[in-house]
Design an enzyme around this catalytic site. Sequence first.
Site, PDB file in Angstrom:
ATOM      1  CG  HIS A 178      -5.748   2.256   5.210  1.00  0.00           C
ATOM      2  ND1 HIS A 178      -5.298   3.192   6.101  1.00  0.00           N
ATOM      3  CD2 HIS A 178      -4.772   1.330   5.089  1.00  0.00           C
ATOM      4  CE1 HIS A 178      -4.072   2.847   6.498  1.00  0.00           C
ATOM      5  NE2 HIS A 178      -3.730   1.729   5.900  1.00  0.00           N
ATOM      6  CG  ASN A 220      -1.664   1.269   1.442  1.00  0.00           C
ATOM      7  OD1 ASN A 220      -1.787   2.077   0.511  1.00  0.00           O
ATOM      8  ND2 ASN A 220      -2.190   1.486   2.637  1.00  0.00           N
ATOM      9  N   GLY A 244       2.456   2.181  10.944  1.00  0.00           N
ATOM     10  CA  GLY A 244       3.459   3.242  10.850  1.00  0.00           C
ATOM     11  C   GLY A 244       4.130   3.567  12.176  1.00  0.00           C
ATOM     12  CD  GLU A 253      -3.708  -2.272   7.355  1.00  0.00           C
ATOM     13  OE1 GLU A 253      -2.545  -2.482   7.011  1.00  0.00           O
ATOM     14  OE2 GLU A 253      -4.333  -1.243   7.047  1.00  0.00           O
ATOM     15  CD  GLU A 290      -2.738   5.796   6.748  1.00  0.00           C
ATOM     16  OE1 GLU A 290      -2.739   5.863   5.506  1.00  0.00           O
ATOM     17  OE2 GLU A 290      -1.814   5.282   7.412  1.00  0.00           O
ATOM     18  CB  SER A 348       4.974  -1.878  12.069  1.00  0.00           C
ATOM     19  OG  SER A 348       4.622  -0.528  12.331  1.00  0.00           O
ATOM     20  CE  LYS A 353      -0.013   3.464   4.726  1.00  0.00           C
ATOM     21  NZ  LYS A 353       0.005   3.584   6.167  1.00  0.00           N
TER      22      LYS A 353
HETATM   23  P1  PGA Z   1       2.802   0.313   7.679  1.00  0.00           P
HETATM   24  O1  PGA Z   1       1.354   0.598   7.038  1.00  0.00           O
HETATM   25  O2  PGA Z   1       3.281  -0.999   7.114  1.00  0.00           O
HETATM   26  O3  PGA Z   1       3.652   1.465   7.254  1.00  0.00           O
HETATM   27  O4  PGA Z   1       2.622   0.223   9.161  1.00  0.00           O
HETATM   28  C1  PGA Z   1       0.436  -0.437   6.842  1.00  0.00           C
HETATM   29  C2  PGA Z   1      -0.848   0.120   6.242  1.00  0.00           C
HETATM   30  O5  PGA Z   1      -1.247   1.225   6.606  1.00  0.00           O
HETATM   31  O6  PGA Z   1      -1.486  -0.528   5.393  1.00  0.00           O
END
Ligand code: PGA
Length: 256
Positions: free
Chosen positions: A96, A11, A174, A168, A98, A214, A13
Amino acid sequence: MEHRPLVITGNWKMYKTIQEATEFIKKLAPLVENSSAQVLLAVPFTAIKAAAEIAKGTKIAIGAQNMNDATEGAFTGEIAGRMLKDAGADFVIIGHSERRKLFHETDEIINKKVKRAHKDGLKTIVCIGETEKERGEGRTEEVLKTQLSRSLAEISAEEMKNIIIAYEPVWAIGTNQTATPEIAESAHRYCRNLLLEIWGEEVAERTVIQYGGSVKPDNAPSLLEQPDIDGLLVGGASLSPEIFVQIVNTEVAKIN
Ligand code: PGA
């Protein structure tokens, strides 16, 4: 029944121009050609067409990270599923954390988007996960149940074939605070039981549940060896082909 496929999704982003995206795929494609995993890349809207063209004939499928729930209309700045499909997307990430947090997407909106995506011929990766506060309050399972059942309300067993679920935990995204394999497995097992309760055994057995938060090359093996973790949704570590390929090509030895 055949075992579930291993599916690794990057992903991106809001990262990568068209040129950066195409260079990445040119590097990654030969490195994953013999991988046992399916490789998906959720790229920015602007890079979908070029990425899909360059990924044609490789193991990599291209998708998007969001869409609107309408077919078309006066929605300035929005993008329709049929436009994504037209540009070459095979799938779209929906819900997601976010999007849920920063863009106020509710389970009801997510449900509408999932339905529209399928009508538009796109597969979906539907994200669910608890916040740190919710986990601290002992509400993880309640949150997963609400998000999963509402986001996938009125979805048939047949439509479930086009859905990947991504667990998630928001606190792991992150932050470098990856969930332990035991914590992740317990949430995945809980989600699989929800699938069983709602759609029955066949759907529960065949639906891919990815873990995200992560993920790095060093923690991917212990996550993927868990019986109910069928893949990974990778943010930060999917931005470099050299790092992402290590995750895609993880040797998986499942434990029971
Ligand atoms: P990350 O993000 O691997 O940077 O923690 C995962 C995601 O948001 O899908």
